[in-house]
Motif scaffolding. Structure first.
Motif, PDB file in Angstrom:
ATOM      1  N   GLY A  53      55.557  39.522   1.009  1.00 17.69           N
ATOM      2  CA  GLY A  53      56.968  39.839   0.828  1.00 17.69           C
ATOM      3  C   GLY A  53      57.561  40.537   2.044  1.00 17.69           C
ATOM      4  O   GLY A  53      58.696  40.235   2.437  1.00 17.69           O
ATOM      5  N   CYS A  54      56.817  41.449   2.630  1.00 14.36           N
ATOM      6  CA  CYS A  54      57.302  42.146   3.830  1.00 14.36           C
ATOM      7  C   CYS A  54      57.509  41.167   4.984  1.00 14.36           C
ATOM      8  O   CYS A  54      58.510  41.242   5.710  1.00 14.36           O
ATOM      9  CB  CYS A  54      56.318  43.248   4.230  1.00 14.36           C
ATOM     10  N   ARG A  55      56.572  40.243   5.155  1.00 14.86           N
ATOM     11  CA  ARG A  55      56.715  39.237   6.204  1.00 14.86           C
ATOM     12  C   ARG A  55      57.897  38.321   5.935  1.00 14.86           C
ATOM     13  O   ARG A  55      58.620  37.907   6.847  1.00 14.86           O
ATOM     14  CB  ARG A  55      55.430  38.419   6.319  1.00 14.86           C
ATOM     15  N   TRP A  56      58.094  37.981   4.662  1.00  9.82           N
ATOM     16  CA  TRP A  56      59.218  37.137   4.277  1.00  9.82           C
ATOM     17  C   TRP A  56      60.543  37.827   4.585  1.00  9.82           C
ATOM     18  O   TRP A  56      61.466  37.224   5.154  1.00  9.82           O
ATOM     19  CB  TRP A  56      59.113  36.812   2.792  1.00  9.82           C
ATOM     20  N   MET A  57      60.653  39.098   4.225  1.00  9.84           N
ATOM     21  CA  MET A  57      61.866  39.856   4.512  1.00  9.84           C
ATOM     22  C   MET A  57      62.112  39.961   6.013  1.00  9.84           C
ATOM     23  O   MET A  57      63.233  39.770   6.491  1.00  9.84           O
ATOM     24  CB  MET A  57      61.776  41.248   3.877  1.00  9.84           C
ATOM     25  N   ASP A  58      61.069  40.266   6.757  1.00  9.71           N
ATOM     26  CA  ASP A  58      61.213  40.383   8.214  1.00  9.71           C
ATOM     27  C   ASP A  58      61.695  39.078   8.823  1.00  9.71           C
ATOM     28  O   ASP A  58      62.556  39.064   9.712  1.00  9.71           O
ATOM     29  CB  ASP A  58      59.873  40.788   8.851  1.00  9.71           C
ATOM     30  N   TRP A 117      64.885  45.518  -2.791  1.00  7.77           N
ATOM     31  CA  TRP A 117      64.603  46.043  -1.449  1.00  7.77           C
ATOM     32  C   TRP A 117      65.623  45.550  -0.420  1.00  7.77           C
ATOM     33  O   TRP A 117      66.157  46.336   0.355  1.00  7.77           O
ATOM     34  CB  TRP A 117      63.185  45.663  -1.022  1.00  7.77           C
ATOM     35  N   THR A 118      65.881  44.238  -0.410  1.00 10.03           N
ATOM     36  CA  THR A 118      66.808  43.708   0.604  1.00 10.03           C
ATOM     37  C   THR A 118      68.232  44.196   0.357  1.00 10.03           C
ATOM     38  O   THR A 118      68.977  44.438   1.316  1.00 10.03           O
ATOM     39  CB  THR A 118      66.795  42.172   0.628  1.00 10.03           C
ATOM     40  N   ASP A 119      68.605  44.369  -0.911  1.00 11.24           N
ATOM     41  CA  ASP A 119      69.964  44.830  -1.205  1.00 11.24           C
ATOM     42  C   ASP A 119      70.130  46.302  -0.839  1.00 11.24           C
ATOM     43  O   ASP A 119      71.203  46.724  -0.393  1.00 11.24           O
ATOM     44  CB  ASP A 119      70.291  44.608  -2.681  1.00 11.24           C
ATOM     45  N   ILE A 120      69.084  47.087  -1.027  1.00  9.17           N
ATOM     46  CA  ILE A 120      69.150  48.497  -0.629  1.00  9.17           C
ATOM     47  C   ILE A 120      69.143  48.625   0.891  1.00  9.17           C
ATOM     48  O   ILE A 120      69.925  49.377   1.478  1.00  9.17           O
ATOM     49  CB  ILE A 120      67.978  49.286  -1.237  1.00  9.17           C
ATOM     50  N   GLU A 121      68.289  47.855   1.542  1.00 10.43           N
ATOM     51  CA  GLU A 121      68.151  47.968   2.990  1.00 10.43           C
ATOM     52  C   GLU A 121      69.346  47.401   3.751  1.00 10.43           C
ATOM     53  O   GLU A 121      69.858  48.018   4.676  1.00 10.43           O
ATOM     54  CB  GLU A 121      66.876  47.253   3.457  1.00 10.43           C
ATOM     55  N   GLN A 122      69.777  46.201   3.347  1.00 13.29           N
ATOM     56  CA  GLN A 122      70.788  45.498   4.131  1.00 13.29           C
ATOM     57  C   GLN A 122      71.968  44.966   3.317  1.00 13.29           C
ATOM     58  O   GLN A 122      72.798  44.217   3.841  1.00 13.29           O
ATOM     59  CB  GLN A 122      70.130  44.332   4.880  1.00 13.29           C
ATOM     60  N   HIS A 123      72.057  45.322   2.042  1.00  8.17           N
ATOM     61  CA  HIS A 123      73.151  44.862   1.179  1.00  8.17           C
ATOM     62  C   HIS A 123      73.249  43.343   1.158  1.00  8.17           C
ATOM     63  O   HIS A 123      74.345  42.763   1.244  1.00  8.17           O
ATOM     64  CB  HIS A 123      74.490  45.459   1.638  1.00  8.17           C
ATOM     65  N   VAL A 124      72.111  42.691   1.035  1.00 11.43           N
ATOM     66  CA  VAL A 124      72.098  41.237   1.002  1.00 11.43           C
ATOM     67  C   VAL A 124      70.973  40.744   0.094  1.00 11.43           C
ATOM     68  O   VAL A 124      69.905  41.370   0.018  1.00 11.43           O
ATOM     69  CB  VAL A 124      71.921  40.658   2.430  1.00 11.43           C
ATOM     70  N   ILE A 125      71.265  39.666  -0.632  1.00 15.02           N
ATOM     71  CA  ILE A 125      70.244  38.962  -1.415  1.00 15.02           C
ATOM     72  C   ILE A 125      70.223  37.531  -0.887  1.00 15.02           C
ATOM     73  O   ILE A 125      71.214  36.811  -0.997  1.00 15.02           O
ATOM     74  CB  ILE A 125      70.554  38.972  -2.918  1.00 15.02           C
ATOM     75  N   PHE A 126      69.115  37.127  -0.311  1.00 18.64           N
ATOM     76  CA  PHE A 126      69.043  35.860   0.401  1.00 18.64           C
ATOM     77  C   PHE A 126      68.910  34.668  -0.546  1.00 18.64           C
ATOM     78  O   PHE A 126      68.162  34.705  -1.524  1.00 18.64           O
ATOM     79  CB  PHE A 126      67.840  35.866   1.354  1.00 18.64           C
ATOM     80  N   ASP A 127      69.635  33.596  -0.204  1.00 18.46           N
ATOM     81  CA  ASP A 127      69.532  32.357  -0.982  1.00 18.46           C
ATOM     82  C   ASP A 127      68.109  31.808  -0.953  1.00 18.46           C
ATOM     83  O   ASP A 127      67.639  31.228  -1.933  1.00 18.46           O
ATOM     84  CB  ASP A 127      70.492  31.299  -0.433  1.00 18.46           C
ATOM     85  N   ARG A 128      67.421  31.969   0.174  1.00 17.12           N
ATOM     86  CA  ARG A 128      66.063  31.428   0.303  1.00 17.12           C
ATOM     87  C   ARG A 128      65.086  32.137  -0.625  1.00 17.12           C
ATOM     88  O   ARG A 128      64.027  31.597  -0.938  1.00 17.12           O
ATOM     89  CB  ARG A 128      65.585  31.550   1.753  1.00 17.12           C
ATOM     90  N   MET A 129      65.425  33.358  -1.043  1.00 10.95           N
ATOM     91  CA  MET A 129      64.622  34.044  -2.042  1.00 10.95           C
ATOM     92  C   MET A 129      65.078  33.704  -3.458  1.00 10.95           C
ATOM     93  O   MET A 129      64.294  33.749  -4.401  1.00 10.95           O
ATOM     94  CB  MET A 129      64.692  35.565  -1.845  1.00 10.95           C
ATOM     95  N   MET A 130      66.354  33.354  -3.585  1.00  9.53           N
ATOM     96  CA  MET A 130      66.916  33.083  -4.902  1.00  9.53           C
ATOM     97  C   MET A 130      66.513  31.701  -5.419  1.00  9.53           C
ATOM     98  O   MET A 130      66.280  31.521  -6.628  1.00  9.53           O
ATOM     99  CB  MET A 130      68.444  33.173  -4.843  1.00  9.53           C
ATOM    100  N   ILE A 131      66.420  30.722  -4.518  1.00  8.63           N
ATOM    101  CA  ILE A 131      66.136  29.342  -4.947  1.00  8.63           C
ATOM    102  C   ILE A 131      64.787  29.219  -5.660  1.00  8.63           C
ATOM    103  O   ILE A 131      64.713  28.653  -6.757  1.00  8.63           O
ATOM    104  CB  ILE A 131      66.228  28.381  -3.743  1.00  8.63           C
ATOM    105  N   PRO A 132      63.669  29.716  -5.076  1.00 10.12           N
ATOM    106  CA  PRO A 132      62.396  29.599  -5.809  1.00 10.12           C
ATOM    107  C   PRO A 132      62.393  30.371  -7.120  1.00 10.12           C
ATOM    108  O   PRO A 132      61.761  29.951  -8.098  1.00 10.12           O
ATOM    109  CB  PRO A 132      61.363  30.161  -4.829  1.00 10.12           C
ATOM    110  N   PHE A 133      63.126  31.472  -7.172  1.00 11.04           N
ATOM    111  CA  PHE A 133      63.228  32.252  -8.409  1.00 11.04           C
ATOM    112  C   PHE A 133      63.943  31.445  -9.488  1.00 11.04           C
ATOM    113  O   PHE A 133      63.541  31.458 -10.660  1.00 11.04           O
ATOM    114  CB  PHE A 133      63.988  33.555  -8.107  1.00 11.04           C
ATOM    115  N   ALA A 134      65.004  30.733  -9.089  1.00 10.94           N
ATOM    116  CA  ALA A 134      65.731  29.891 -10.034  1.00 10.94           C
ATOM    117  C   ALA A 134      64.868  28.723 -10.524  1.00 10.94           C
ATOM    118  O   ALA A 134      64.862  28.389 -11.707  1.00 10.94           O
ATOM    119  CB  ALA A 134      67.013  29.365  -9.392  1.00 10.94           C
TER     120      ALA A 134
END
Length: 213
Positions: free
Chosen positions: A21-26, A91-108
């Motif tokens: 997850g850390c590598r993915w976020m980076d 984590w991404t929303d707290i750190e950078q105020h963003v939720i990435f589509d690339r993380m959302m698609i597999p979740f969906a």
């Protein structure tokens, strides 16, 4: 002895998925600099994130494995995946105020797969996704961007995973928590009236809490 084994399993899962997850976020931060809110803080966030993210995953996974022993292994696996993605978004929303589509698609996609596998009422979950997404889209229009695109997609996908009743509970609790946090930040002057406020973490944390209950 069984509890110890579950803690060891939670440790392996947290370490492996946490590092991934850390590598993915980076990687997403590096490729999406233009949409980051605090690009100058990325390096500092990358340095400290494993020390915070992986232990949080361990505590969550250990608690789930120990307390949810009554669940069928397939249901338990989907629950762990659900928790993992929600923590990524938090984590991404707290750190950078963003939720990435690339993380959302597999979740969906996984949410859609869970419907027949876990024998859920498909129409209820699809309705929750559609209505939740539309309502938050309208709120985004009314608030002139106060609700972000990531929040709209998050609510829609949470509806797909959880259904109407649970989604409504999470939305209400998330709004209440966000309102309390906003008031505290305004009073302490950590935020101004015109500053952007991230709602996503309050919905994700509410979802985590209620799924554990």
């Amino acid at each position: 002895m069984l509890i110890l084994m579950k803690c060891v399993l939670a440790g392996f899962l947290a370490a492996g998925s946490g590092l991934l997850g850390c590598r993915w976020m980076d990687d997403l931060y590096q490729k999406s600099t233009a949409i980051l809110s605090f690009p100058d803080k990325v390096a500092a966030q990358q340095a400290r994130r494993p020390r915070e993210f992986i232990p949080t995953l361990f505590l969550l996974f250990a608690f789930t494995l120990i307390t949810m022993h009554h669940l069928h292994p397939v249901r338990l696996a989907f629950l762990l995946v659900f928790q993992y993605f929600l923590l990524l978004y938090t984590w991404t929303d707290i750190e950078q105020h963003v939720i990435f589509d690339r993380m959302m698609i597999p979740f969906a996609v996984l949410g859609a797969i869970s419907l027949p596998v876990l024998d859920r009422v498909v129409t209820d979950h699809l309705e929750a996704a559609a209505v939740g997404g539309i309502v938050f889209l309208l709120l985004a229009i009314v608030t002139h961007g106060g609700i972000g695109g990531g929040d709209i997609k998050l609510i829609a996908v949470l509806g797909l995973w959880l259904g109407t009743d649970m989604l409504l509970t999470i939305v209400i609790s998330g709004v209440v928590l966000a309102g309390i946090a906003a008031i505290i930040m305004l009073v302490t002057k950590k935020k101004g009236r015109q500053d952007y406020f991230a709602y996503g973490p309050y919905f994700t944390l509410s979802a985590l809490a209620f799924t554990l209950l």
